[in-house]
Design a protein around this motif. Structure first.
Motif: not given
Lengths: 446, 147
Positions: A246-255
């Protein structure tokens, strides 16, 4: 008359051609042979001379004439274009008028292309005017589920399971936008490349089963359960996420860096994707198949276990099983046997109970499809293991174990019940010291 | 008889100049067309002698033509007038095209390129205009003769 017609066509030739020896000889031949042709020729020559005389007397500079002709040419083109434009306007106005007339007289006419359909096994509550439990989904349609859950089958071959609250938009049958909520996506081989976008990330399927959790800010967790996907955030390169991660994503940031995926977070959706709409709490739906369903493998005094063995496969040979007719069945009223025909497409599920307690186990399973039949007895189970069992599960092979499988051994304490629409199975399995109860359930493709 | 248009134009010019120079000798009682045709005939014969290789060597044909001109001189003269009226009714673009056609030193191919029309289209237009004018003049002649 034909000689005059021939003569006229020769006289009308361009100057250079008319002065060629061949044409001169042809003219001479015609006027020598036919007096009328000669008269016509004389008149024509006088006409042409007279014309030249009169036209030449109108002194006009060549460039002026060329300019006038060119202007005339343009005027002709402008008139032609204007005529075309007016014609187009008339036609398009007519089309627009009739389109409006039709859309006014048939207000329910839907124009957007169909992307698939959704079904809700339980009562649902939607934002807006949506009330139906089952309905088509069109390109660009937004689904905002406030309570309940639904399963959406897209024409591309992707299936999406959601539990409230969820807010998503069907861009088309190959692309979704999830605004918020949990969604689990199963992508068949033909739908490979299916896209799921959120505010934070674009996920592209590479042949897989994956879940997304999207919060109100658009931050996204991607859990890949089978296969792999790529995830791409803005201004960052796409990264692969493999099964079990699993990976998380935040706006403007890499995974984020990968962590173990959590299938439990999507238990309800995964069960739905497996074709099981609902179960009572006394039944544990296994997201992944168990290693074994032999004696003493899954023992519980208050829980029975259910898992999907095979999904939507075609029978290679007919199977003799118990027919699923509405009603309750027990030892004194066993279901009829029938042959499930070859090439029938079915999904199979195994209900396993090794009741170690003294209280009968009860439960209810609600399938998305219709129940076709059961393998209830030991011989039916043994005969269908090879074709209908899960390839990674160990089934009883010893004579002893093979002999004690099955269910409905007690006259009143063991029973099964089929709902009228054949989508639900209720059961009661009494305690059976030293044995284990199993039912293989055959469900039709939805 | 002359079949080369360039020669015809040269001769026509000479006939015109001669007719202008000798107009004082013209008897108004006589037919004007016959008088100019006489001048033209002499010019053709003279041209025939000077450039025999470019002309039709048929005295018989020339004689027959002279007879036709003589017999129809009144009609040919009226045709000139009929044509004037038909030209007055001609559309302006067609008149301009005729002006191009009969302007000295004008090459139609060049005109076609300058006006954006194909050479074939120019030829077709000219043919159409000539036929229309000739038929117009013929109809007018017929109408006059019926009166």
């Amino acid at each position: 008359m034909s000689s005059i017609r021939n003569l006229r066509s020769l006289l009308l030739l361009p100057r250079r051609e008319r002065e060629s020896p061949e044409v001169v000889a042809a003219i001479r031949g015609l006027i020598e042979a036919d007096r009328k042709a000669l008269q016509y020729y004389v008149r024509w020559m006088f006409f042409e001379t007279s014309l030249q005389w009169q036209i030449s007397s109108e002194s006009t500079e060549r460039m002026e004439v060329v300019s006038l002709i060119r202007h005339e040419n343009w005027r002709h083109r402008v008139i032609s274009l204007l005529t075309l434009a007016i014609g187009f306007l008339i036609v398009s106005t007519g089309v627009h008028f009739w389109t409006r007339m039709i859309s006014t007289s048939v207000p329910e006419l839907e124009i957007a292309r169909m992307a698939g359909f959704y079904e809700s096994p339980t009562k649902t509550h939607w934002a807006g005017e949506r009330t139906k439990q089952c309905s088509v989904v069109r390109h660009g349609e937004r689904l905002q589920l406030l309570a309940g859950r639904f399963l959406m089958h897209l024409d591309s071959g992707a299936t999406v399971a959601c539990t409230a609250p969820v807010d998503l938009e069907v861009i088309n049958d190959r692309e979704l936008f999830v605004h918020s909520g949990d969604a689990c996506v199963y992508v068949s081989e033909r739908a490979r490349g299916f896209r799921v976008n959120t505010e934070a990330v674009k996920v592209v399927d590479l042949g897989t089963l994956f879940g997304l959790h999207v919060d109100e800010l658009g931050q996204t967790e991607i859990h890949v359960l089978e296969g792999k996907v790529t995830g791409e955030t803005s201004n960052h390169p796409a990264l692969e996420i493999n099964a079990g991660l699993s990976r998380s994503a935040r706006m403007g940031e890499s995974l984020s860096d990968p962590v173990p995926a959590s299938a439990e977070k999507f238990a309800s959706q995964l069960r739905s994707l497996a074709g099981v709409a609902d179960t009572t709490d006394s039944i544990e739906f296994l997201q992944t198949s168990p290693e074994s369903v032999c004696k003493d493998a899954l023992v519980s005094s208050n829980t029975s276990f259910l898992f999907q063995e095979r999904s939507k496969f075609e029978l290679k040979e007919g199977l003799e099983i118990a027919a699923a007719k509405p009603g309750r069945f027990h030892l004194r009223r066993l279901p009829e046997r029938f042959t499930l025909p070859v090439e029938t497409v079915v999904s199979t599920y195994l209900l396993h109970a090794s009741n170690s307690g003294t209280t009968p186990l009860t439960g209810e399973i609600h399938f998305h499809g219709r129940i076709l039949g059961f393998a209830l007895s030991a011989d039916q189970l043994n005969a269908t293991d090879a074709q209908c069992g899960h390839p990674n599960v160990r089934y009883p092979t010893s004579n002893d174990e093979m002999a004690i499988r099955g269910t409905i051994y007690h006259e009143e304490r063991d029973w099964i019940e089929i709902s009228n629409d054949r989508s639900k199975l209720k059961f009661q399995i009494a305690d059976s010291p030293g044995t284990f109860d199993q039912i293989r359930i055959f469900v039709s493709e939805n | 008889m002359v079949f080369n248009i360039a020669d015809v134009e040269d001769l026509l010019q000479e006939v015109g100049v001669t007719a202008w120079e000798k107009y004082d000798e013209y008897d108004s009682e006589r037919d004007f067309v016959s008088w100019t045709c006489g001048i033209a005939r002499n010019k053709v014969l003279s041209f025939n002698r000077l450039a025999s290789h470019r002309l039709v060597q048929s005295a018989e044909l020339l004689e027959r033509m002279e007879q036709e001109v003589g017999a129809n001189s009144r009609t040919l003269e009226r045709q000139h007038e009929a044509l004037r009226e038909c030209l007055a009714r001609l559309k302006e673009p067609d008149r301009r095209l005729l002006q191009i056609r009969y302007s000295e030193g004008v090459i139609l191919k060049q005109v076609a390129a300058e006006t954006g029309q194909s050479l074939q289209a120019l030829y077709k237009s000219l043919q159409r205009i000539h036929i229309r004018l000739f038929e117009c003049a013929t109809r007018r002649l017929a109408a006059w003769e019926e009166r």
